[in-house]
Motif scaffolding. Structure first.
Motif, PDB file in Angstrom:
ATOM      1  N   ARG A   1      -4.777  -0.159  -6.599  1.00  0.00           N
ATOM      2  CA  ARG A   1      -4.060  -1.364  -6.222  1.00  0.00           C
ATOM      3  C   ARG A   1      -3.740  -2.227  -7.422  1.00  0.00           C
ATOM      4  NH1 ARG A   1      -6.679  -4.759  -2.790  1.00  0.00           N
ATOM      5  NH2 ARG A   1      -8.572  -3.586  -2.659  1.00  0.00           N
TER       6      ARG A   1
ATOM      7  N   LEU B   1       0.846  -1.180   0.000  1.00  0.00           N
ATOM      8  CA  LEU B   1       0.000   0.000   0.000  1.00  0.00           C
ATOM      9  C   LEU B   1       0.882   1.231   0.000  1.00  0.00           C
ATOM     10  CD1 LEU B   1      -2.552  -0.800   2.821  1.00  0.00           C
ATOM     11  CD2 LEU B   1      -2.964  -0.916   0.411  1.00  0.00           C
TER      12      LEU B   1
ATOM     13  N   ILE C   1      -3.758  -4.023   7.871  1.00  0.00           N
ATOM     14  CA  ILE C   1      -2.675  -3.183   7.361  1.00  0.00           C
ATOM     15  C   ILE C   1      -1.515  -3.350   8.327  1.00  0.00           C
ATOM     16  CG2 ILE C   1      -1.956  -0.871   6.757  1.00  0.00           C
ATOM     17  CD1 ILE C   1      -4.752  -0.112   6.336  1.00  0.00           C
TER      18      ILE C   1
ATOM     19  N   GLU D   1      -2.613   5.525   0.253  1.00  0.00           N
ATOM     20  CA  GLU D   1      -3.764   4.638   0.407  1.00  0.00           C
ATOM     21  C   GLU D   1      -4.110   4.432   1.870  1.00  0.00           C
ATOM     22  OE1 GLU D   1      -2.681   1.129  -1.649  1.00  0.00           O
ATOM     23  OE2 GLU D   1      -3.013   2.019  -3.602  1.00  0.00           O
ATOM     24  N   VAL D   2      -3.070   4.286   2.691  1.00  0.00           N
ATOM     25  CA  VAL D   2      -3.333   4.126   4.121  1.00  0.00           C
ATOM     26  C   VAL D   2      -3.985   5.383   4.675  1.00  0.00           C
ATOM     27  CG1 VAL D   2      -2.273   3.648   6.338  1.00  0.00           C
ATOM     28  CG2 VAL D   2      -1.385   2.589   4.298  1.00  0.00           C
TER      29      VAL D   2
ATOM     30  N   HIS E   1     -10.613   1.526  -3.543  1.00  0.00           N
ATOM     31  CA  HIS E   1      -9.158   1.514  -3.706  1.00  0.00           C
ATOM     32  C   HIS E   1      -8.708   0.629  -4.847  1.00  0.00           C
ATOM     33  CE1 HIS E   1      -8.463   3.787  -0.147  1.00  0.00           C
ATOM     34  NE2 HIS E   1      -9.270   3.030   0.531  1.00  0.00           N
TER      35      HIS E   1
ATOM     36  N   TYR F   1      -8.334  -3.791   7.682  1.00  0.00           N
ATOM     37  CA  TYR F   1      -8.686  -3.177   6.400  1.00  0.00           C
ATOM     38  C   TYR F   1     -10.103  -3.556   6.006  1.00  0.00           C
ATOM     39  CZ  TYR F   1      -7.892  -1.499   1.673  1.00  0.00           C
ATOM     40  OH  TYR F   1      -7.951  -0.821   0.494  1.00  0.00           O
TER      41      TYR F   1
ATOM     42  N   ASN G   1       1.771  -2.848   4.306  1.00  0.00           N
ATOM     43  CA  ASN G   1       1.331  -3.968   3.485  1.00  0.00           C
ATOM     44  C   ASN G   1      -0.012  -4.447   3.959  1.00  0.00           C
ATOM     45  OD1 ASN G   1       3.328  -4.745   1.611  1.00  0.00           O
ATOM     46  ND2 ASN G   1       4.620  -5.212   3.357  1.00  0.00           N
TER      47      ASN G   1
END
Lengths: 128, 234
Positions: B7, A11, B129, A15-16, B3, B103, B57
């Motif tokens: 991605r 990410l 996350i 995005e976070v 999103h 998430y 991640n």
């Protein structure tokens, strides 16, 4: 607890940040009412200080599309988006074999970064 | 999902799990076999690209959790999300990193009540996350404290980032700080000029190693225990 997939997708910082904002982190100055934990607020504060706070989804997709002629790997693109180097000195550690792969177009890449993420300089200068 | 558009560019779903060579050292491996860490060099070879990981991640996990009966009045999604957050957020999962938040939830199965219990048990698949910088990544952090062993940096949400003395920029020297006891001021000599490293400087550093030390049995050390430490060089 079982780990199904350790790396389901990297990410970007943006995005976070966007995810935390969509949960209401930005709108609540008192930090009590939003459904975001205090530790998540700390992450949000950290991300606001970085380059990600002034980016938008469109600018990131635009950058990814414009980067194609330079043939960068995905992790390099993510790093550039996250750090937003404003000079060629800052790009050197991010990309491997810079001179062999890009040669003279390093300057163009730096200019592309500055062009697609324009408010970076004002943001970092207006801070402190 | 909003999103998804981004991605698509960044997901490396083709990377098989075993190409990922972990950069950290562990004393005890939970599954039994001890793995030796690969030798790391200052030249970052192609293994950096094969991994394709980033500071943050997504990780998919599966967990069976009991839902206490007092939570059953809430809608199921919210109750399970609350439980997951209580269990995982702001905790460090061994070898994975620091969990920042949940998430999304992919599937919820089960809901059976086992004999002798009052709470239903659900098997949930969800994504977290995880904060976990990779070796060679460049991050900027603030200086938190400095002592004779080196510097300690903080990111706000994560504070166990150490620059040991050997990895300070050369040459630099340490002088005892007259104001704080036990703290040392580092100055960097560069081109015959002295740069003082202090205050709330923001420093850019490169990650060298991530350690997940084993949980100690006894509390011998007065320092609070850090399940995840990042060793960096500036």
């Amino acid at each position: 607890m079982k780990i199904l997939k350790e790396n389901a997708g990297p990410l970007t910082n943006f995005e976070v940040l966007d995810f935390l904002r969509s949960r209401g982190a930005a709108k609540d100055p008192t930090r009590v009412l939003a459904s975001v934990a205090p530790s998540e607020f700390k992450v949000y504060d950290y991300l606001e200080h970085t380059a990600a706070s002034s980016q938008t989804k469109e600018s990131i997709t635009e950058f990814a599309a414009k980067c194609k002629p330079y043939k960068l790997t995905k992790s390099e693109i993510i790093n550039i988006v996250n750090i937003r180097p404003s000079s060629s000195v800052e790009i050197y550690p991010l990309i491997e074999n810079l001179e062999a792969r890009l040669e003279e177009s390093v300057e163009e890449l730096v200019e592309l970064v500055l062009q697609v993420f324009p408010s970076s300089e004002e943001q970092s200068k207006s801070d402190e | 999902m909003q999103h998804k558009q981004i991605r698509v560019h960044f997901i490396n779903s083709r990377r098989p799990h075993y190409f990922y060579s972990p950069p950290f050292t562990t004393t005890v491996h939970r599954c039994g076999a001890a793995r030796r860490p690969p030798p790391f060099t200052f030249h970052y070879p192609h293994s950096n690209f094969l991994r394709g990981v980033n500071m943050f991640n997504l990780t998919k996990l599966e967990h069976t959790l009991r839902l206490e009966p007092h939570l059953l009045t809430l809608p199921l999604n919210e109750a399970i999300k609350g439980e997951l957050e209580r269990l995982f957020v702001d905790k460090i999962i061994a070898k994975l990193g620091l969990c920042i938040s949940v998430y999304d939830i992919e599937s919820i199965d089960g809901g059976f009540i086992f004999p002798n219990e009052g709470a239903p048990t659900y098997t949930v698949k969800f994504r977290l996350i995880i904060f976990r910088p990779f070796v060679g990544e460049i991050i900027s952090a603030r200086l938190k404290e400095s002592n004779a062993d080196g510097l300690r940096l903080s990111l706000g949400f994560f504070e166990d980032i150490y620059i040991p003395e050997l990895l300070m920029p050369e040459p630099s020297e340490a002088e005892p700080d007259p104001e704080n006891k036990g703290q040392v001021k580092w100055t960097w000599l560069f081109n015959d000029e002295k740069y003082l490293i202090d205050g709330v400087d923001e420093i850019r550093f490169r990650v060298q190693n991530i350690k997940f030390p084993e949980i100690p049995r006894e509390q011998k050390d007065p320092k609070p225990f850090a399940p995840m430490e990042i060793i960096v060089s500036s």
